[in-house]
Design a protein around this motif. Structure first.
Motif, mmCIF file in Angstrom:
data_model
loop_
_atom_site.group_PDB
_atom_site.id
_atom_site.type_symbol
_atom_site.label_atom_id
_atom_site.label_comp_id
_atom_site.label_asym_id
_atom_site.label_seq_id
_atom_site.Cartn_x
_atom_site.Cartn_y
_atom_site.Cartn_z
ATOM 1 N N ILE A 184 -6.573 6.511 12.918
ATOM 2 C CA ILE A 184 -6.903 7.260 11.708
ATOM 3 C C ILE A 184 -6.244 8.637 11.661
ATOM 4 N N PHE A 185 -6.030 9.263 12.801
ATOM 5 C CA PHE A 185 -5.431 10.594 12.824
ATOM 6 C C PHE A 185 -3.951 10.549 12.443
ATOM 7 N N SER A 186 -3.198 9.653 13.073
ATOM 8 C CA SER A 186 -1.772 9.565 12.748
ATOM 9 C C SER A 186 -1.567 8.993 11.344
ATOM 10 N N GLN A 187 -2.431 8.081 10.917
ATOM 11 C CA GLN A 187 -2.341 7.543 9.565
ATOM 12 C C GLN A 187 -2.668 8.616 8.533
ATOM 13 N N GLY A 188 -3.632 9.464 8.834
ATOM 14 C CA GLY A 188 -4.000 10.546 7.925
ATOM 15 C C GLY A 188 -2.871 11.539 7.729
ATOM 16 N N ARG A 189 -2.135 11.814 8.781
ATOM 17 C CA ARG A 189 -1.002 12.735 8.656
ATOM 18 C C ARG A 189 0.164 12.076 7.943
ATOM 19 N N GLY A 190 0.432 10.825 8.289
ATOM 20 C CA GLY A 190 1.526 10.112 7.648
ATOM 21 C C GLY A 190 2.824 10.894 7.694
ATOM 22 N N LEU A 191 3.446 11.075 6.532
ATOM 23 C CA LEU A 191 4.722 11.785 6.447
ATOM 24 C C LEU A 191 4.577 13.248 6.039
ATOM 25 N N MET A 192 3.346 13.734 5.940
ATOM 26 C CA MET A 192 3.151 15.129 5.526
ATOM 27 C C MET A 192 3.844 16.083 6.502
ATOM 28 N N PHE A 193 4.504 17.080 5.937
ATOM 29 C CA PHE A 193 5.164 18.145 6.692
ATOM 30 C C PHE A 193 6.285 17.648 7.608
ATOM 31 N N ARG A 194 6.840 16.496 7.338
ATOM 32 C CA ARG A 194 7.915 15.941 8.176
ATOM 33 C C ARG A 194 9.234 15.916 7.395
ATOM 34 N N SER A 195 10.328 15.972 8.146
ATOM 35 C CA SER A 195 11.624 15.713 7.527
ATOM 36 C C SER A 195 11.699 14.205 7.264
ATOM 37 N N ARG A 196 12.750 13.757 6.641
ATOM 38 C CA ARG A 196 12.863 12.330 6.278
ATOM 39 C C ARG A 196 12.712 11.434 7.508
ATOM 40 N N LYS A 197 11.681 10.640 7.476
ATOM 41 C CA LYS A 197 11.388 9.670 8.536
ATOM 42 C C LYS A 197 10.912 8.385 7.875
ATOM 43 N N ASN A 198 10.962 7.302 8.624
ATOM 44 C CA ASN A 198 10.335 6.058 8.195
ATOM 45 C C ASN A 198 9.060 5.898 9.004
ATOM 46 N N LEU A 199 8.097 5.185 8.427
ATOM 47 C CA LEU A 199 6.781 5.129 9.048
ATOM 48 C C LEU A 199 6.176 3.741 8.875
ATOM 49 N N VAL A 200 5.448 3.284 9.893
ATOM 50 C CA VAL A 200 4.700 2.028 9.843
ATOM 51 C C VAL A 200 3.253 2.335 10.192
ATOM 52 N N MET A 201 2.330 1.817 9.375
ATOM 53 C CA MET A 201 0.901 1.911 9.692
ATOM 54 C C MET A 201 0.369 0.504 9.923
ATOM 55 N N GLU A 202 -0.448 0.368 10.964
ATOM 56 C CA GLU A 202 -1.125 -0.902 11.235
ATOM 57 C C GLU A 202 -2.621 -0.660 11.141
ATOM 58 N N PHE A 203 -3.316 -1.529 10.392
ATOM 59 C CA PHE A 203 -4.757 -1.419 10.217
ATOM 60 C C PHE A 203 -5.447 -2.539 10.988
ATOM 61 N N LYS A 204 -6.693 -2.312 11.393
ATOM 62 C CA LYS A 204 -7.428 -3.308 12.184
ATOM 63 C C LYS A 204 -7.646 -4.602 11.417
ATOM 64 N N SER A 205 -7.810 -4.488 10.100
ATOM 65 C CA SER A 205 -7.991 -5.669 9.253
ATOM 66 C C SER A 205 -7.334 -5.388 7.903
ATOM 67 N N PRO A 206 -6.977 -6.446 7.160
ATOM 68 C CA PRO A 206 -6.359 -6.246 5.848
ATOM 69 C C PRO A 206 -7.283 -5.446 4.927
ATOM 70 N N ARG A 207 -6.675 -4.551 4.138
ATOM 71 C CA ARG A 207 -7.452 -3.711 3.222
ATOM 72 C C ARG A 207 -6.563 -3.247 2.084
ATOM 73 N N LYS A 208 -7.193 -2.819 1.010
ATOM 74 C CA LYS A 208 -6.467 -2.150 -0.062
ATOM 75 C C LYS A 208 -6.175 -0.733 0.429
ATOM 76 N N ILE A 209 -5.044 -0.208 0.026
ATOM 77 C CA ILE A 209 -4.558 1.062 0.544
ATOM 78 C C ILE A 209 -4.506 2.105 -0.572
ATOM 79 N N SER A 210 -4.975 3.309 -0.263
ATOM 80 C CA SER A 210 -4.809 4.457 -1.160
ATOM 81 C C SER A 210 -3.926 5.474 -0.444
ATOM 82 N N LEU A 211 -2.880 5.940 -1.140
ATOM 83 C CA LEU A 211 -1.961 6.896 -0.549
ATOM 84 C C LEU A 211 -1.780 8.099 -1.459
ATOM 85 N N HIS A 212 -1.488 9.227 -0.847
ATOM 86 C CA HIS A 212 -1.075 10.405 -1.605
ATOM 87 C C HIS A 212 0.232 10.901 -1.009
ATOM 88 N N MET A 213 0.944 11.673 -1.802
ATOM 89 C CA MET A 213 2.226 12.238 -1.350
ATOM 90 C C MET A 213 2.161 13.760 -1.285
#
Length: 122
Positions: free
Chosen positions: A26-55
């Motif tokens: 949850i901590f690394s997923q919460g940070r995601g790409l915030m405050f980073r230079s251009r990177k690619n990212l993969v998130m893995e969740f414990k079970s399938p779910r609908k996803i809400s994201l902000h930029m």
């Protein structure tokens, strides 16, 4: 460890990304790409779910790919702009965020994560 390198992402043996941030908690997923230079990212969740994201605090547009447990692309969000919100209509076990238009990925494609540094697939 909160995040690690995933190695590479491929689609039908075509390399889409050579290195990305891999987020499983949850901590690394919460940070995601915030405050980073251009990177690619993969998130893995414990079970399938609908996803809400902000930029918030991400300064560049990205493409988002939602994958099911079999790594099949079930939803695509292209051109996700800074300071915007998005909610998936499908459930997914994995989420891939990549620089906008950096790869050709379509609904139904099956992606593969090759974890070279750890020697296993997530």
């Amino acid at each position: 460890m909160l995040e690690m390198s995933c190695g590479m992402i491929t689609n039908n043996e075509q390399v889409l990304s050579h290195e990305e941030i891999y987020c499983k908690n949850i901590f690394s997923q919460g940070r995601g790409l915030m405050f980073r230079s251009r990177k690619n990212l993969v998130m893995e969740f414990k079970s399938p779910r609908k996803i809400s994201l902000h930029m918030w605090f991400v300064k560049y547009p990205i493409d988002v790919f939602l994958l099911d447990a079999e790594m099949k692309v079930v939803e695509v969000k292209r051109g996700f702009k800074p300071w915007s919100l998005w909610k998936s209509s499908e459930k997914g076990k994995y989420l891939v965020e990549m620089a906008e238009s950096s790869c050709r990925v379509e609904l139904g494609d099956v992606l593969e994560f090759r974890n070279q540094k750890l020697g296993t697939q997530p």
